[in-house]
Scaffold this motif. Structure first.
Motif, short mmCIF file in Angstrom:
data_model
loop_
_atom_site.label_atom_id
_atom_site.label_comp_id
_atom_site.label_asym_id
_atom_site.label_seq_id
_atom_site.Cartn_x
_atom_site.Cartn_y
_atom_site.Cartn_z
N ARG A 122 0.84 -1.19 0.00
CA ARG A 122 0.00 0.00 0.00
C ARG A 122 0.88 1.25 0.00
O ARG A 122 2.02 1.23 0.47
N PRO A 123 0.37 2.37 -0.51
CA PRO A 123 1.16 3.61 -0.49
C PRO A 123 1.35 4.12 0.93
O PRO A 123 0.51 3.90 1.81
N GLY A 124 2.46 4.81 1.16
CA GLY A 124 2.73 5.37 2.47
C GLY A 124 4.21 5.32 2.78
O GLY A 124 5.01 4.82 2.00
N ARG A 125 4.56 5.85 3.94
CA ARG A 125 5.96 5.88 4.34
C ARG A 125 6.32 4.64 5.13
O ARG A 125 7.00 3.76 4.61
N GLU A 126 5.86 4.55 6.38
CA GLU A 126 6.25 3.40 7.20
C GLU A 126 5.04 2.73 7.83
O GLU A 126 4.14 3.39 8.37
N LEU A 127 5.07 1.42 7.79
CA LEU A 127 4.23 0.56 8.61
C LEU A 127 5.11 0.16 9.78
O LEU A 127 6.15 -0.48 9.59
N GLN A 128 4.74 0.57 11.00
CA GLN A 128 5.65 0.44 12.13
C GLN A 128 5.21 -0.65 13.11
O GLN A 128 4.04 -0.75 13.47
N VAL A 129 6.19 -1.44 13.53
CA VAL A 129 6.01 -2.43 14.59
C VAL A 129 6.76 -1.92 15.82
O VAL A 129 7.94 -1.58 15.73
N HIS A 130 6.07 -1.88 16.95
CA HIS A 130 6.70 -1.49 18.22
C HIS A 130 6.47 -2.64 19.21
O HIS A 130 5.35 -3.14 19.35
N GLY A 131 7.55 -3.05 19.89
CA GLY A 131 7.42 -4.21 20.78
C GLY A 131 7.08 -5.43 19.93
O GLY A 131 7.70 -5.66 18.89
N SER A 132 6.10 -6.23 20.39
CA SER A 132 5.57 -7.32 19.56
C SER A 132 6.68 -8.28 19.13
O SER A 132 6.82 -8.63 17.95
N GLY A 133 7.48 -8.74 20.09
CA GLY A 133 8.64 -9.56 19.78
C GLY A 133 8.32 -10.85 19.04
O GLY A 133 9.03 -11.23 18.10
N ASN A 134 7.25 -11.55 19.44
CA ASN A 134 6.90 -12.80 18.76
C ASN A 134 6.55 -12.54 17.30
O ASN A 134 6.96 -13.28 16.40
N LEU A 135 5.78 -11.50 17.06
CA LEU A 135 5.43 -11.13 15.69
C LEU A 135 6.68 -10.77 14.91
O LEU A 135 6.86 -11.19 13.76
N ALA A 136 7.57 -10.00 15.52
CA ALA A 136 8.80 -9.58 14.83
C ALA A 136 9.64 -10.78 14.42
O ALA A 136 10.26 -10.77 13.34
N GLN A 137 9.69 -11.81 15.24
CA GLN A 137 10.46 -12.99 14.88
C GLN A 137 9.94 -13.63 13.60
O GLN A 137 10.72 -14.07 12.74
N THR A 138 8.62 -13.66 13.43
CA THR A 138 8.04 -14.16 12.19
C THR A 138 8.38 -13.25 11.02
O THR A 138 8.73 -13.72 9.93
N LEU A 139 8.33 -11.95 11.23
CA LEU A 139 8.64 -11.00 10.16
C LEU A 139 10.10 -11.09 9.75
O LEU A 139 10.43 -11.04 8.55
N PHE A 140 11.00 -11.23 10.71
CA PHE A 140 12.42 -11.41 10.40
C PHE A 140 12.63 -12.68 9.56
O PHE A 140 13.41 -12.70 8.62
N ALA A 141 11.95 -13.75 9.92
CA ALA A 141 12.13 -15.03 9.26
C ALA A 141 11.73 -14.98 7.79
O ALA A 141 12.18 -15.80 6.99
N HIS A 142 10.89 -14.00 7.43
CA HIS A 142 10.41 -13.89 6.05
C HIS A 142 10.89 -12.60 5.37
O HIS A 142 10.31 -12.17 4.37
N ASP A 143 11.94 -12.00 5.89
CA ASP A 143 12.57 -10.83 5.27
C ASP A 143 11.59 -9.67 5.06
O ASP A 143 11.67 -8.94 4.07
N LEU A 144 10.68 -9.49 6.01
CA LEU A 144 9.68 -8.44 5.85
C LEU A 144 10.06 -7.14 6.55
O LEU A 144 9.44 -6.11 6.30
N ILE A 145 11.06 -7.17 7.42
CA ILE A 145 11.47 -5.96 8.14
C ILE A 145 12.56 -5.25 7.35
O ILE A 145 13.61 -5.82 7.05
N ASP A 146 12.30 -4.00 7.01
CA ASP A 146 13.25 -3.21 6.23
C ASP A 146 14.20 -2.40 7.11
O ASP A 146 15.38 -2.26 6.81
N THR A 147 13.66 -1.85 8.20
CA THR A 147 14.44 -1.00 9.11
C THR A 147 14.29 -1.50 10.53
O THR A 147 13.19 -1.81 10.98
N LEU A 148 15.41 -1.61 11.22
CA LEU A 148 15.43 -2.05 12.61
C LEU A 148 16.01 -0.95 13.48
O LEU A 148 17.13 -0.50 13.26
N HIS A 149 15.22 -0.50 14.45
CA HIS A 149 15.70 0.43 15.48
C HIS A 149 15.86 -0.37 16.76
O HIS A 149 14.87 -0.79 17.37
#
Length: 203
Positions: A122-149
């Motif tokens: 979808r158009p836009g700048r950032e879709l942001q994940v905050h916290g949500s460690g279990n979800l993030a592990q799934t996103l990392f496993a599928h190369d979906l995270i572009d930026t990590l803070h």
């Protein structure tokens, strides 16, 4: 939209319950609230910068429950974090929630990889994940995270949920920026940069 992930971790990689003693006591965790003593002006300024880039949020169910119990009750238009969390679209990855009372929330109950891939298109700048460690592990496993803070706090706990698990996808990141707060929090921002390269030192 690019997908960014912001996470608080200890030196030994624990992300569990940074915000308060009752936030997540699973597995008998007794160290909740470990990030609270390190708040300062630089920390707040960085978090405001991050939220300024948001056009939507993606949250795990536990993080959604924590946010939804707090932010709608602190809807100060002058607070840039509160304003964005309350006003922008929120997507919750869940297999247990049947409805969401927080305005602007949509539940994602299907294949989370497909759902998030579609959101990123979808158009836009950032879709942001905050916290949500279990979800993030799934996103990392599928190369979906572009930026990590990654905000690393000068605390070692020994126990608690770790952000990076043994089955994490091997990934290179490029350091995009780093700073330290007056209380010793090291804030590092990374951009995904493909797969690791390997070699032998000295050759």
């Amino acid at each position: 939209m690019r997908l960014s992930f912001t996470q608080f971790v200890t030196i030994d990689g624990v992300y569990q319950a940074p915000g308060g003693p009752e936030e997540d006591t699973s597995a008998g965790f007794t160290h909740g609230g470990w990030s609270a003593p390190f708040d300062d002006e630089a920390f707040g300024a960085f978090m405001t910068e991050v939220f300024d880039q948001a056009d939507a949020f993606l949250l795990g169910r536990r993080t959604y429950d924590i946010f939804a119990s707090y932010w709608p009750l602190h809807n100060d238009p002058a607070d840039p974090i509160a304003a964005r969390l309350n006003d922008l679209p929120k997507y919750v990855a869940t297999s247990t929630l049947e409805h969401a009372d927080w305005s602007g929330t949509e539940l994602l109950q299907g294949d989370i990889v497909k759902e998030v891939t579609a959101l990123k298109e979808r158009p836009g700048r950032e879709l942001q994940v905050h916290g949500s460690g279990n979800l993030a592990q799934t996103l990392f496993a599928h190369d979906l995270i572009d930026t990590l803070h990654l905000l690393t706090f000068p605390v070692l706990l020994g126990t608690g949920k770790r952000l990076f698990t043994p089955d994490a996808q091997p990934t290179n990141f490029r350091l995009a920026g780093t700073r330290a707060t007056s209380t010793g929090v090291v804030i590092s921002s990374y951009e995904r940069a493909g797969r690791p390269e390997y070699g032998t030192i000295g050759e």
